[in-house]
Motif scaffolding. Structure first.
Motif, mmCIF file in Angstrom:
data_model
loop_
_atom_site.group_PDB
_atom_site.id
_atom_site.type_symbol
_atom_site.label_atom_id
_atom_site.label_comp_id
_atom_site.label_asym_id
_atom_site.label_seq_id
_atom_site.Cartn_x
_atom_site.Cartn_y
_atom_site.Cartn_z
ATOM 1 N N ARG A 185 0.846 -1.192 0.000
ATOM 2 C CA ARG A 185 0.000 0.000 0.000
ATOM 3 C C ARG A 185 0.876 1.235 0.000
ATOM 4 N N ASP B 36 -1.035 6.820 1.560
ATOM 5 C CA ASP B 36 -2.424 7.288 1.642
ATOM 6 C C ASP B 36 -3.431 6.147 1.673
ATOM 7 N N GLY B 37 -2.951 4.886 1.689
ATOM 8 C CA GLY B 37 -3.838 3.734 1.749
ATOM 9 C C GLY B 37 -4.144 3.106 0.412
ATOM 10 N N PHE C 267 -6.738 5.870 -3.900
ATOM 11 C CA PHE C 267 -7.762 6.431 -3.041
ATOM 12 C C PHE C 267 -7.809 7.941 -3.249
ATOM 13 N N LYS D 48 -8.019 11.783 -2.212
ATOM 14 C CA LYS D 48 -7.487 12.505 -1.062
ATOM 15 C C LYS D 48 -8.601 12.839 -0.072
ATOM 16 N N LYS E 20 -12.018 11.676 1.466
ATOM 17 C CA LYS E 20 -12.786 10.442 1.582
ATOM 18 C C LYS E 20 -14.232 10.672 1.159
ATOM 19 N N THR F 130 -14.978 1.544 -0.920
ATOM 20 C CA THR F 130 -15.485 2.907 -0.750
ATOM 21 C C THR F 130 -16.804 2.908 0.000
ATOM 22 N N ASN G 6 -16.272 2.135 3.641
ATOM 23 C CA ASN G 6 -15.805 3.343 4.323
ATOM 24 C C ASN G 6 -16.966 4.271 4.656
ATOM 25 N N GLU H 245 -6.423 -0.504 3.893
ATOM 26 C CA GLU H 245 -7.012 0.497 2.999
ATOM 27 C C GLU H 245 -8.079 1.332 3.679
ATOM 28 N N GLN I 155 -10.248 3.735 5.926
ATOM 29 C CA GLN I 155 -9.906 5.023 6.524
ATOM 30 C C GLN I 155 -10.971 5.412 7.535
ATOM 31 N N GLN J 143 -12.682 7.038 10.743
ATOM 32 C CA GLN J 143 -12.470 8.324 11.399
ATOM 33 C C GLN J 143 -12.679 8.261 12.907
ATOM 34 N N ARG K 82 -6.080 -1.284 13.870
ATOM 35 C CA ARG K 82 -5.934 -1.756 12.487
ATOM 36 C C ARG K 82 -4.948 -2.924 12.453
#
Length: 496
Positions: A204, A207-208, A230, A232, A234, A276, A279, A299, A301, A303, A309
């Motif tokens: 990776r 930035d994932g 990914f 920038k 989300k 996506t 997420n 991957e 993200q 919050q 992780r």
């Protein structure tokens, strides 16, 4: 600061003669147009050369320019490495290091008497800075936020996906060794390596973004590098609504599912947007919940502040030290999780994830590859069976029914757009068959003049799905029922 900078100063006597490395070669006689005063020729002789011949000439000229350019760049790069202190460069911030490299390269160009235009020199400076500090020719592509995938097929072919369409770029590497150096730099950041003895590697970017490398001898035409980029910023459910991936009412149902701790399985094909969407759903997890994620390449993200992780580990050269996804999921159960998020379910870890969902870890989520909700359930059963569990089919299906609440199906349509095509709940068993019920569907109605598919999301008329009880427990029943009723009214109006 860089004490070695003058080391190339005494070599100016042996420098190569002045050259224009990116100057276009003189056209070949075959490609020149006939002189105006030439005697008219028959129609057969005046015909333009075949398209293939013109393309071959252009390809030859391009190859010659590339060869000259890379020779010049290699000469300057080698002089730069001889004259710069890399340990001091590593201690500088990115902007200062880039400025220092540009100053030294400009000095090298002047000392070696290379003749080039300002634009050519600027391109060369940028390329060398990217080689020293970044990922070489990939840097301009990585900087673009509209690119979803970067696919490098050997040193001389690089494709990108923009807006769901795959396009060939003019990005080139010097040779396969140059490409392998960039690949090695990427994977080494996460403690992995790629070479002939270990030719397949998942990694990776910081930035994932997901990276896969497969090198010779497995990749016959040179190293193949694939990067799933990914954005920038989300993506959120509101943005998915603007893109038309889901209707406002469907988005509200997904928001409720995230809040009420429903066990959700996200299904879809390659590149359909499963990660996506996962997420987006995790954005509705409460801040005080302890969430543990398990992934092959980190991957997700999330919050939330209380997130652990975990990432799998491949075997070493001796074939030892591998940590599989199943071991991570089993270890999660000892870490007091409230939710377990599995990046992608591929094998026997499906059994442990279902066990977790069924034993107090409500709100757990995962993704898998399947083309429909029904196929997703079949794949889950197949993964458990292939994992070596000697259980009757009915027992496995009962476990699936008691664990999974909702299946969300994502799809990448033939025009490149991504849509959520199904929101389906798992009801129970009728005999040996798992019963599902669609709550939302996406219908394709046609396509416009540009080839873009036209469609709409619609409710199936259900106003009180099975997860309404959970919604009532979390005080979300009113929001759920309101969204479904609005969707039903809109559907009836369109039917009229």
């Amino acid at each position: 600061m860089f004490g070695k900078r003058t080391s190339f100063g005494g070599n100016t006597q042996s420098a190569p003669p002045p050259s224009r490395p990116v100057e276009e070669p003189r056209p070949t006689p075959q490609a020149e147009a006939p002189a105006p005063e030439a005697r008219p020729a028959p129609a057969q002789q005046q015909a333009k050369p075949p398209r293939e011949e013109v393309m071959d000439i252009h390809a030859t000229e391009s190859a010659a320019r590339d060869k000259n350019y890379f020779q010049t760049k290699s000469s300057i790069f080698n002089a730069l490495i001889d004259s710069i202190d890399l340990s001091q460069l590593a201690a500088m911030d990115q902007i200062s290091a880039r400025e220092e490299i540009r100053d030294i390269v400009a000095e090298i160009i002047a000392l070696k008497n290379f003749v080039m235009s300002i634009a050519e020199q600027e391109d060369l400076l940028e390329d060398i800075c990217n080689d020293v500090l970044g990922y070489g020719p990939l840097e301009p592509l990585l900087a673009r936020d509209d690119i979803a995938d970067i696919m490098v097929n050997g040193a001389h072919r690089c494709y990108i996906e923009v807006g769901g369409k795959v396009k060939l770029t003019n990005v080139r590497f010097r040779d396969d060794a140059h490409l392998m150096n960039v690949c090695q730099r990427i994977v080494s950041q996460v403690g992995r390596r790629v070479d002939e003895s270990s030719p397949i590697c998942d990694a990776r970017l910081p930035d994932g973004s997901r990276v896969n490398v497969i090198a010779p001898p497995l990749s016959i035409d040179g190293p193949a590098l694939t990067i799933r980029k990914f954005k920038k910023d989300k993506l959120t459910l509101n943005q998915l609504m603007k893109f038309g991936s889901i209707s406002p009412e469907g988005a509200e149902v997904l928001r409720v599912l995230g809040r009420i701790r429903a066990n959700v399985l996200i299904s879809g094909g390659t590149g359909s947007g499963k990660t996506t969407l996962l997420n987006c759903l995790t954005a509705f997890i409460e801040k005080d919940e302890r969430v543990i994620t398990c992934e092959d390449s980190a991957e997700l993200q999330l919050q939330q502040p209380h997130v652990v992780r975990l990432e799998t580990r491949p075997p070493n050269l001796e074939g030892e030290g591998e940590i599989t996804m199943r071991e991570l999921v089993r270890n999660c159960l000892r870490m007091r999780p409230e939710r377990i998020i599995v990046g992608e379910v591929r094998g026997s870890e499906a059994f442990d994830l279902l066990q977790a969902m069924n034993t107090g870890h409500d709100g757990s989520m995962g993704t898998l590859h399947a083309n429909s909700p029904r196929e997703a359930l079949s794949r889950l059963e197949s993964m458990i069976t292939m994992g070596g569990f000697a259980l009757p089919s009915r027992t496995i299906r009962e476990m699936i029914v008691s664990s999974i609440d909702v299946i969300v199906q994502a799809a990448r349509l033939r025009d490149g757009s991504r849509r959520i095509t199904h929101i389906s709940e798992v009801l129970g068993m009728e005999g040996d068959v798992i019963v599902t019920q669609d709550v939302f569907l996406y219908d394709i109605l046609g396509e416009d003049a540009a080839g873009n598919l036209l469609g709409r999301h619609r409710s199936t008329g259900i106003t009180k799905p099975n997860f309404t009880e959970k919604a009532r427990y979390f005080n979300e029943e009113a929001a759920l029922v309101d969204a479904l009723e609005r969707a039903n009214v809109e559907h009836m109006d369109m039917m009229r």
